[in-house]
Design an enzyme around this catalytic site. Structure first.
Site, PDB file in Angstrom:
ATOM      1  N   SER A 141      62.861 -13.685  56.107  1.00 45.15           N
ATOM      2  CA  SER A 141      63.800 -12.551  56.103  1.00 45.15           C
ATOM      3  C   SER A 141      63.671 -11.796  54.789  1.00 45.15           C
ATOM      4  O   SER A 141      63.328 -12.384  53.751  1.00 45.15           O
ATOM      5  CB  SER A 141      65.235 -13.084  56.224  1.00 45.15           C
ATOM      6  OG  SER A 141      66.162 -12.057  55.959  1.00 45.15           O
TER       7      SER A 141
ATOM      8  N   TYR B 171      71.769 -18.641  53.059  1.00 42.69           N
ATOM      9  CA  TYR B 171      70.812 -18.331  54.141  1.00 42.69           C
ATOM     10  C   TYR B 171      69.566 -17.703  53.500  1.00 42.69           C
ATOM     11  O   TYR B 171      68.426 -18.090  53.804  1.00 42.69           O
ATOM     12  CB  TYR B 171      71.471 -17.377  55.133  1.00 42.69           C
ATOM     13  CG  TYR B 171      70.515 -16.624  56.045  1.00 42.69           C
ATOM     14  CD1 TYR B 171      70.028 -17.213  57.212  1.00 42.69           C
ATOM     15  CD2 TYR B 171      70.115 -15.321  55.744  1.00 42.69           C
ATOM     16  CE1 TYR B 171      69.156 -16.511  58.048  1.00 42.69           C
ATOM     17  CE2 TYR B 171      69.251 -14.623  56.570  1.00 42.69           C
ATOM     18  CZ  TYR B 171      68.773 -15.221  57.719  1.00 42.69           C
ATOM     19  OH  TYR B 171      67.917 -14.527  58.534  1.00 42.69           O
TER      20      TYR B 171
HETATM   21  P1  NAP Z   1      69.279 -13.743  67.954  1.00 43.68           P
HETATM   22  O1  NAP Z   1      69.012 -12.431  68.612  1.00 43.68           O
HETATM   23  O2  NAP Z   1      70.698 -14.124  67.722  1.00 43.68           O
HETATM   24  O3  NAP Z   1      68.547 -14.856  68.841  1.00 43.68           O
HETATM   25  C1  NAP Z   1      68.624 -16.174  68.480  1.00 43.68           C
HETATM   26  C2  NAP Z   1      67.802 -17.013  69.456  1.00 43.68           C
HETATM   27  O4  NAP Z   1      67.700 -18.310  68.908  1.00 43.68           O
HETATM   28  C3  NAP Z   1      68.422 -17.183  70.820  1.00 43.68           C
HETATM   29  O5  NAP Z   1      67.400 -17.214  71.776  1.00 43.68           O
HETATM   30  C4  NAP Z   1      69.130 -18.538  70.720  1.00 43.68           C
HETATM   31  O6  NAP Z   1      69.268 -19.067  72.030  1.00 43.68           O
HETATM   32  C5  NAP Z   1      68.153 -19.283  69.832  1.00 43.68           C
HETATM   33  N1  NAP Z   1      68.663 -20.351  68.981  1.00 43.68           N
HETATM   34  C6  NAP Z   1      69.719 -20.312  68.137  1.00 43.68           C
HETATM   35  N2  NAP Z   1      69.840 -21.472  67.470  1.00 43.68           N
HETATM   36  C7  NAP Z   1      68.811 -22.262  67.881  1.00 43.68           C
HETATM   37  C8  NAP Z   1      68.382 -23.574  67.558  1.00 43.68           C
HETATM   38  N3  NAP Z   1      69.053 -24.334  66.681  1.00 43.68           N
HETATM   39  N4  NAP Z   1      67.286 -24.067  68.161  1.00 43.68           N
HETATM   40  C9  NAP Z   1      66.611 -23.320  69.065  1.00 43.68           C
HETATM   41  N5  NAP Z   1      66.967 -22.073  69.419  1.00 43.68           N
HETATM   42  C10 NAP Z   1      68.055 -21.552  68.829  1.00 43.68           C
HETATM   43  O7  NAP Z   1      68.555 -13.836  66.529  1.00 43.68           O
HETATM   44  P2  NAP Z   1      67.461 -12.904  65.832  1.00 43.68           P
HETATM   45  O8  NAP Z   1      68.160 -11.852  65.060  1.00 43.68           O
HETATM   46  O9  NAP Z   1      66.434 -12.515  66.824  1.00 43.68           O
HETATM   47  O10 NAP Z   1      66.860 -13.908  64.746  1.00 43.68           O
HETATM   48  C11 NAP Z   1      65.613 -14.565  64.961  1.00 43.68           C
HETATM   49  C12 NAP Z   1      65.003 -14.914  63.624  1.00 43.68           C
HETATM   50  O11 NAP Z   1      64.807 -13.718  62.861  1.00 43.68           O
HETATM   51  C13 NAP Z   1      65.808 -15.840  62.721  1.00 43.68           C
HETATM   52  O12 NAP Z   1      64.935 -16.711  62.029  1.00 43.68           O
HETATM   53  C14 NAP Z   1      66.446 -14.905  61.718  1.00 43.68           C
HETATM   54  O13 NAP Z   1      66.738 -15.542  60.502  1.00 43.68           O
HETATM   55  C15 NAP Z   1      65.326 -13.904  61.553  1.00 43.68           C
HETATM   56  N6  NAP Z   1      65.763 -12.631  61.012  1.00 43.68           N
HETATM   57  C16 NAP Z   1      66.534 -11.786  61.743  1.00 43.68           C
HETATM   58  C17 NAP Z   1      66.907 -10.562  61.189  1.00 43.68           C
HETATM   59  C18 NAP Z   1      67.726  -9.569  61.949  1.00 43.68           C
HETATM   60  O14 NAP Z   1      68.101  -8.538  61.330  1.00 43.68           O
HETATM   61  N7  NAP Z   1      68.035  -9.775  63.220  1.00 43.68           N
HETATM   62  C19 NAP Z   1      66.501 -10.230  59.890  1.00 43.68           C
HETATM   63  C20 NAP Z   1      65.732 -11.124  59.174  1.00 43.68           C
HETATM   64  C21 NAP Z   1      65.348 -12.322  59.744  1.00 43.68           C
HETATM   65  P3  NAP Z   1      70.316 -20.285  72.393  1.00 43.68           P
HETATM   66  O15 NAP Z   1      71.681 -19.777  72.076  1.00 43.68           O
HETATM   67  O16 NAP Z   1      70.078 -20.550  73.853  1.00 43.68           O
HETATM   68  O17 NAP Z   1      69.887 -21.423  71.535  1.00 43.68           O
END
Ligand code: NAP
Length: 259
Positions: A151, A164
């Site tokens: 991130s 985080y």
């Molecule tokens: P998201 O839309 O909330 O999706 C999260 C996904 O992870 C869902 O499919 C959820 O499904 C699954 N999940 C959650 N906890 C889990 C666990 N312990 N084991 C396996 N699956 C799990 O999140 P996102 O924003 O796409 O984030 C994805 C990644 O991108 C993360 O590493 C986050 O730190 C990184 N990131 C995101 C952003 C942003 O702005 N969105 C920015 C920087 C980095 P279930 O509920 O079925 O488990």
């Protein structure tokens, strides 16, 4: 939003495993690999989410399987890898995408159990998923690739994302270490996304004032999309990046990160 293919089908015949991939960035990553010809194995904690995501991807003619896997559950990790290998015989790409941000407390007020959870899911699970002798690494042969999802917070820890962010900083180091240990057959790289509206960031990107403040900190005057992240991950895992390993690609519209 549906993925744009700009470079043809780079992953025909490849097997790609993506954790936390039933929605958000992980889902778009799986979709992108699938549209470029890969067989993808998606996973997350809840069977219903896995089933729904599999159906959505199948509707796009993507070769996809789904497995329930909470990344900190050893048995489910093992099952994810074993199911993939039994079905496809190998693993070409692992994308480690799962993360949590259980607390917005200042660091010195963060509960020990929260610190443990940040380490366990955001850092340790990526290592254990790949660990030689137990999980994915032994099935990854020549020209395979790992992409860790960090991130922009790993460079600049926003107040409400402090620990985080520190866990995401650790992934920059882990990328270097794994790249050295898994060379020369497996390349290991990292993507550091900027802010992307997803369920995970809803409390920030859903607030118009905060959203505007973030947009103003980018050079491109917009938040990222899940497809922006998927494109970067696909690039790093593809032969287009065959001389790149141990690197982090910041995909944040020019937000301040490093020199
Ligand atoms: P998201 O839309 O909330 O999706 C999260 C996904 O992870 C869902 O499919 C959820 O499904 C699954 N999940 C959650 N906890 C889990 C666990 N312990 N084991 C396996 N699956 C799990 O999140 P996102 O924003 O796409 O984030 C994805 C990644 O991108 C993360 O590493 C986050 O730190 C990184 N990131 C995101 C952003 C942003 O702005 N969105 C920015 C920087 C980095 P279930 O509920 O079925 O488990």
């Amino acid at each position: 939003m549906s993925s744009k293919i700009t470079s043809g089908k780079r992953f025909e015949g490849k097997v790609v495993l993506v954790t936390a991939s039933t929605q958000g960035i992980g889902f778009s990553i799986a979709e992108r690999f699938g549209l470029e010809g890969a067989s993808v194995v998606i996973s997350s904690r809840k069977q219903k989410n896995v089933d729904e995501a599999v159906e959505k991807l199948k509707a796009k003619d993507i070769k996809v399987s789904g497995v329930v896997c909470h990344v900190s559950n050893a048995q489910q990790r093992k099952n994810l890898v074993e199911t993939t290998v039994q079905k496809y015989g190998k693993i070409d790409v692992v994308v480690s995408n799962a993360a949590v941000n259980p607390s917005t407390d200042p660091t010195l007020e963060t509960e020990e159990s929260v610190l443990d959870k940040l380490w366990e899911i955001n850092v340790k699970a990526s290592i254990l998923l790949l660990k030689a002798g137990e999980d994915a690494a032994p099935h990854m042969k020549k020209d395979s690739s790992v992409v860790l999802i960090s991130s922009i917070s790993g460079y600049h820890q926003h107040d409400s994302l402090a620990m985080y962010g520190v866990s995401k900083t650790a992934l920059f180091g882990l990328t270097k270490v794994l790249a050295a240990e898994m060379a020369p057959d497996t390349r290991v790289n990292c993507v550091a996304p900027g802010y992307v509206p997803t369920h995970f960031t809803g409390y920030i990107t859903g607030d118009q004032t905060l959203r505007k403040a973030i947009e103003d900190r980018t050079l491109l005057n917009r938040l990222g999309t899940t497809d922006d992240m998927a494109s970067a991950v696909a690039f790093l895992a593809s032969d287009d990046a065959s001389y790149i390993t141990g690197e982090t690609l910041v995909v944040a519209g020019g937000m301040p990160s490093r020199l």
